[in-house]
Design an enzyme around this catalytic site. Sequence first.
Site, PDB file in Angstrom:
ATOM      1  N   CYS A 113      -6.773  -3.001  -4.285  1.00 44.27           N
ATOM      2  CA  CYS A 113      -5.696  -1.589  -4.408  1.00 44.27           C
ATOM      3  C   CYS A 113      -4.620  -1.904  -5.302  1.00 44.27           C
ATOM      4  O   CYS A 113      -4.405  -1.145  -6.331  1.00 44.27           O
ATOM      5  CB  CYS A 113      -5.387  -1.667  -2.907  1.00 44.27           C
ATOM      6  SG  CYS A 113      -4.311  -0.029  -2.864  1.00 44.27           S
ATOM      7  N   CYS A 114      -4.232  -3.217  -5.571  1.00 42.35           N
ATOM      8  CA  CYS A 114      -3.121  -3.495  -6.240  1.00 42.35           C
ATOM      9  C   CYS A 114      -3.489  -3.361  -7.745  1.00 42.35           C
ATOM     10  O   CYS A 114      -3.070  -3.174  -8.842  1.00 42.35           O
ATOM     11  CB  CYS A 114      -2.483  -4.982  -6.182  1.00 42.35           C
ATOM     12  SG  CYS A 114      -1.313  -4.828  -5.003  1.00 42.35           S
ATOM     13  N   CYS A 146       2.358  -1.522   2.445  1.00 42.78           N
ATOM     14  CA  CYS A 146       2.366  -3.078   2.293  1.00 42.78           C
ATOM     15  C   CYS A 146       3.843  -3.779   2.314  1.00 42.78           C
ATOM     16  O   CYS A 146       3.940  -5.000   2.093  1.00 42.78           O
ATOM     17  CB  CYS A 146       1.755  -3.451   1.186  1.00 42.78           C
ATOM     18  SG  CYS A 146       0.153  -2.839   0.595  1.00 42.78           S
ATOM     19  N   CYS A 189       1.427  -9.299  -6.498  1.00 42.29           N
ATOM     20  CA  CYS A 189       0.389  -7.846  -6.567  1.00 42.29           C
ATOM     21  C   CYS A 189      -0.470  -8.384  -7.701  1.00 42.29           C
ATOM     22  O   CYS A 189      -1.380  -7.528  -7.779  1.00 42.29           O
ATOM     23  CB  CYS A 189       1.385  -6.667  -6.654  1.00 42.29           C
ATOM     24  SG  CYS A 189       2.349  -6.826  -8.531  1.00 42.29           S
TER      25      CYS A 189
HETATM   26 FE1  SF4 Z   1      -2.045  -1.049  -2.853  1.00 46.12          FE
HETATM   27 FE2  SF4 Z   1      -0.390  -2.065  -1.323  1.00 46.12          FE
HETATM   28 FE3  SF4 Z   1      -0.934  -2.950  -3.702  1.00 46.12          FE
HETATM   29 FE4  SF4 Z   1       0.684  -0.830  -3.568  1.00 46.12          FE
HETATM   30  S1  SF4 Z   1       1.152  -2.844  -2.640  1.00 46.12           S
HETATM   31  S2  SF4 Z   1      -1.065  -1.065  -4.789  1.00 46.12           S
HETATM   32  S3  SF4 Z   1      -0.445   0.249  -1.500  1.00 46.12           S
HETATM   33  S4  SF4 Z   1      -2.257  -2.960  -1.802  1.00 46.12           S
END
Ligand code: SF4
Length: 230
Positions: free
Chosen positions: A117-118, A203, A226
């Site tokens: 996701c990041c 998160c 991240c």
């Molecule tokens: Fe995705 Fe969480 Fe990363 Fe944001 S911090 S990009 S919601 S995994």
Amino acid sequence: MTATTDLRVVAAEGADRFADGPAADVIAWAAATFPGRLAVAASMQDGVLPHLASRFAPDADVLFLDTGYHFAETLQTRNEVAERYRLRVLDVAPAQTVAEQDAQYGARLHDRDPTLCCALRKTAPLDAALGRYDAWINGLRRVDAPTRADTPVVAYDEKRSMVKISPLAAWTDEDIDNYIFAHEVIVNPLIRQGYPSIGCAPCTRAVAPGADPRSGRWAGFDKTECGIHL
Ligand code: SF4
């Protein structure tokens, strides 16, 4: 100045000159060295870095990673910073909306694979946006996490073939607080609600007073970064 060898040389010179140099001097040097080719990445946790940029690199583009998952308070801070500090804040968006990502990967990817996701919502968009610049300034601090303990003020960013500048690398929490107080800097309201480190809403959790500030990030996962700075 875009040749890789030139940027490596400039990064080495900057590293020698600003081993722990004052943030104002580092940012002013960056503005003079990379006119029109300098970006400032701002998380909008507070306005310290944007405020410094407004004073010493007012023509730099300020990049805000608009992941689609931010707290309303963070978006509010972004807007206040842009307006009060008269900065050109550019929203950097992922290739997919949250809905499109959900359709391809399933809902709440952040709960199952936050690294992916990041990568989709932070690292890839930032890498693409930074391709237009020769140097970028960020708010990394050595005290933030053990993974950041050796952060140099100026370095060559091998991954992106550009100069990476971390003018706050040597700043302590007290330095940040003192700057905020001295300049009445905009602060994300969540800071005063128990969120000492603010990322995307799904998160990020509040932490108990005195706890590791970053323990509220990706709680339950063996993940502390991240990926932007790896
Ligand atoms: Fe995705 Fe969480 Fe990363 Fe944001 S911090 S990009 S919601 S995994």
